[in-house]
Design a protein around this motif. Structure first.
Motif, PDB file in Angstrom:
ATOM      1  N   SER A   1     -12.807  20.307  -0.989  1.00 18.81           N
ATOM      2  CA  SER A   1     -12.414  19.507   0.173  1.00 18.81           C
ATOM      3  C   SER A   1     -11.424  20.258   1.051  1.00 18.81           C
ATOM      4  CB  SER A   1     -11.788  18.193  -0.282  1.00 18.81           C
ATOM      5  OG  SER A   1     -12.734  17.419  -0.958  1.00 18.81           O
ATOM      6  N   ASP A   2     -11.410  19.884   2.310  1.00 23.17           N
ATOM      7  CA  ASP A   2     -10.432  20.444   3.243  1.00 23.17           C
ATOM      8  C   ASP A   2      -9.104  19.701   3.172  1.00 23.17           C
ATOM      9  OD1 ASP A   2     -12.193  22.430   4.388  1.00 23.17           O
ATOM     10  OD2 ASP A   2     -13.265  20.742   5.292  1.00 23.17           O
ATOM     11  N   ALA A   3      -9.135  18.465   2.708  1.00 25.17           N
ATOM     12  CA  ALA A   3      -7.928  17.659   2.526  1.00 25.17           C
ATOM     13  C   ALA A   3      -8.274  16.506   1.585  1.00 25.17           C
ATOM     14  CB  ALA A   3      -7.419  17.115   3.849  1.00 25.17           C
ATOM     15  N   VAL A   4      -7.259  15.954   0.939  1.00 21.41           N
ATOM     16  CA  VAL A   4      -7.426  14.770   0.096  1.00 21.41           C
ATOM     17  C   VAL A   4      -6.285  13.810   0.400  1.00 21.41           C
ATOM     18  CG1 VAL A   4      -7.484  13.846  -2.265  1.00 21.41           C
ATOM     19  CG2 VAL A   4      -8.609  16.025  -1.766  1.00 21.41           C
ATOM     20  N   VAL A   5      -6.658  12.558   0.662  1.00 23.18           N
ATOM     21  CA  VAL A   5      -5.657  11.510   0.809  1.00 23.18           C
ATOM     22  C   VAL A   5      -5.815  10.542  -0.360  1.00 23.18           C
ATOM     23  CG1 VAL A   5      -5.520  11.708   3.320  1.00 23.18           C
ATOM     24  CG2 VAL A   5      -7.064  10.038   2.316  1.00 23.18           C
TER      25      VAL A   5
ATOM     26  N   ILE B   1       0.844  -1.200   0.000  1.00 17.95           N
ATOM     27  CA  ILE B   1       0.000   0.000   0.000  1.00 17.95           C
ATOM     28  C   ILE B   1       0.877   1.247   0.000  1.00 17.95           C
ATOM     29  CG2 ILE B   1      -1.747   1.293   1.320  1.00 17.95           C
ATOM     30  CD1 ILE B   1      -2.784  -1.297  -0.063  1.00 17.95           C
ATOM     31  N   VAL B   2       0.480   2.225  -0.810  1.00 22.27           N
ATOM     32  CA  VAL B   2       1.152   3.525  -0.905  1.00 22.27           C
ATOM     33  C   VAL B   2       0.141   4.577  -0.475  1.00 22.27           C
ATOM     34  CG1 VAL B   2       2.278   5.146  -2.481  1.00 22.27           C
ATOM     35  CG2 VAL B   2       2.474   2.694  -2.893  1.00 22.27           C
ATOM     36  N   THR B   3       0.538   5.503   0.380  1.00 26.69           N
ATOM     37  CA  THR B   3      -0.377   6.552   0.820  1.00 26.69           C
ATOM     38  C   THR B   3       0.247   7.922   0.617  1.00 26.69           C
ATOM     39  OG1 THR B   3       0.449   6.572   3.097  1.00 26.69           O
ATOM     40  CG2 THR B   3      -1.360   5.056   2.609  1.00 26.69           C
ATOM     41  N   CYS B   4      -0.596   8.915   0.447  1.00 23.03           N
ATOM     42  CA  CYS B   4      -0.096  10.295   0.425  1.00 23.03           C
ATOM     43  C   CYS B   4      -1.211  11.260   0.807  1.00 23.03           C
ATOM     44  CB  CYS B   4       0.533  10.656  -0.909  1.00 23.03           C
ATOM     45  SG  CYS B   4      -0.543  10.642  -2.313  1.00 23.03           S
ATOM     46  N   LEU B   5      -0.793  12.380   1.304  1.00 24.86           N
ATOM     47  CA  LEU B   5      -1.678  13.477   1.694  1.00 24.86           C
ATOM     48  C   LEU B   5      -1.329  14.654   0.808  1.00 24.86           C
ATOM     49  CD1 LEU B   5      -3.634  15.039   3.549  1.00 24.86           C
ATOM     50  CD2 LEU B   5      -1.739  15.295   5.163  1.00 24.86           C
ATOM     51  N   LEU B   6      -2.311  15.150   0.078  1.00 22.44           N
ATOM     52  CA  LEU B   6      -2.071  16.263  -0.843  1.00 22.44           C
ATOM     53  C   LEU B   6      -2.171  17.593  -0.118  1.00 22.44           C
ATOM     54  CD1 LEU B   6      -4.175  15.118  -3.945  1.00 22.44           C
ATOM     55  CD2 LEU B   6      -1.795  14.595  -3.396  1.00 22.44           C
ATOM     56  N   ASP B   7      -1.284  18.525  -0.482  1.00 22.45           N
ATOM     57  CA  ASP B   7      -1.409  19.886   0.030  1.00 22.45           C
ATOM     58  C   ASP B   7      -2.392  20.649  -0.866  1.00 22.45           C
ATOM     59  OD1 ASP B   7       0.006  20.865  -2.272  1.00 22.45           O
ATOM     60  OD2 ASP B   7       1.917  20.822  -1.199  1.00 22.45           O
ATOM     61  N   ASP B   8      -2.670  21.898  -0.523  1.00 29.12           N
ATOM     62  CA  ASP B   8      -3.678  22.678  -1.262  1.00 29.12           C
ATOM     63  C   ASP B   8      -3.332  22.804  -2.742  1.00 29.12           C
ATOM     64  OD1 ASP B   8      -5.141  23.021   1.049  1.00 29.12           O
ATOM     65  OD2 ASP B   8      -4.335  25.018   1.474  1.00 29.12           O
ATOM     66  N   LYS B   9      -2.077  23.047  -3.045  1.00 29.47           N
ATOM     67  CA  LYS B   9      -1.641  23.186  -4.446  1.00 29.47           C
ATOM     68  C   LYS B   9      -1.828  21.862  -5.196  1.00 29.47           C
ATOM     69  CE  LYS B   9       2.379  24.334  -7.254  1.00 29.47           C
ATOM     70  NZ  LYS B   9       3.819  24.515  -7.261  1.00 29.47           N
ATOM     71  N   GLU B  10      -1.495  20.759  -4.556  1.00 31.70           N
ATOM     72  CA  GLU B  10      -1.642  19.447  -5.186  1.00 31.70           C
ATOM     73  C   GLU B  10      -3.120  19.075  -5.367  1.00 31.70           C
ATOM     74  OE1 GLU B  10       2.468  17.407  -3.515  1.00 31.70           O
ATOM     75  OE2 GLU B  10       0.710  17.589  -2.193  1.00 31.70           O
ATOM     76  N   CYS B  11      -3.981  19.498  -4.440  1.00 28.68           N
ATOM     77  CA  CYS B  11      -5.422  19.263  -4.594  1.00 28.68           C
ATOM     78  C   CYS B  11      -5.952  19.991  -5.821  1.00 28.68           C
ATOM     79  CB  CYS B  11      -6.181  19.701  -3.348  1.00 28.68           C
ATOM     80  SG  CYS B  11      -6.004  18.603  -1.945  1.00 28.68           S
ATOM     81  N   ALA B  12      -5.525  21.231  -5.998  1.00 26.46           N
ATOM     82  CA  ALA B  12      -5.944  22.002  -7.177  1.00 26.46           C
ATOM     83  C   ALA B  12      -5.417  21.350  -8.454  1.00 26.46           C
ATOM     84  CB  ALA B  12      -5.455  23.442  -7.061  1.00 26.46           C
TER      85      ALA B  12
END
Length: 182
Positions: free
Chosen positions: A72-76, A33-44
């Motif tokens: 969204s407030d965050a995206v994983v 499994i690979v996980t990541c949390l996107l920052d605001d710029k990456e969400c856009a």
């Protein structure tokens, strides 16, 4: 006095949600499994890529989902970077043997495959655990094929298959009354 301080903790809670994905049971104890949390710029950027993929594939629901990602407030992202097969020769992947599946040339579209069905189950369990943890934390969420597909298609993460879990802390669930895409 801090007004609406709950919005300040979303990154920590998103990381907690990813802990649930990481510690979910895995077939034969092998963690692909690979996980990541996107920052605001990456969400856009992801939302833009979803719109681009909608144009490429003609899948209009990606436009609706891109708006949810933007709002969204965050995206994983939770993905699978498969390291092999279970060795069970169970046939669930559509091949007679694990060796036959592993020797087959991989197809690359939104996702690449085939992969061992046990690995796909691991991904599903990890995503389910993450969504459950989000709900336990009272965070609105929605599992999105669309955002995971765009992340893989445009190589925003090193995964063969991925699902996204956008998160929202609002008075109204932004994933509930979504317009139809027919």
């Amino acid at each position: 006095m801090k007004l609406n301080p709950e919005t300040e903790i979303i990154e920590l809670l998103a990381k907690t949600i990813l802990v649930a994905a990481r510690t979910a049971p895995k077939g034969k104890g092998i963690d692909d499994i690979v996980t990541c949390l996107l920052d605001d710029k990456e969400c856009a950027e992801l939302a833009n890529k979803m719109e681009e993929l909608s144009d490429i594939k003609g899948m209009k629901f990606l436009l609706r989902d891109a708006k949810n990602v933007r709002d969204s407030d965050a995206v994983v992202l939770i993905g699978l970077k498969s390291s092999g097969a279970s060795g069970l020769d169970c046939g669930a992947c559509g091949f007679e043997t694990c060796k036959g599946m592993l020797e087959t040339k991989k197809v690359k579209k939104e996702f690449s495959g085939p992969h061992c069905m046990i690995k796909y189950l691991d991904l599903g369990i990890a995503v389910g655990c993450a969504a459950s943890k989000a709900k336990d934390l009272c965070i609105d969420n929605r599992i999105m094929y669309s955002a995971g597909a765009a992340a893989c298609y445009f190589e925003m993460m090193d995964a063969d298959v991925a699902m996204a879990l956008p998160l929202s802390v609002r008075g109204k669930n932004i994933f509930f009354d979504r317009p139809s895409t027919r």
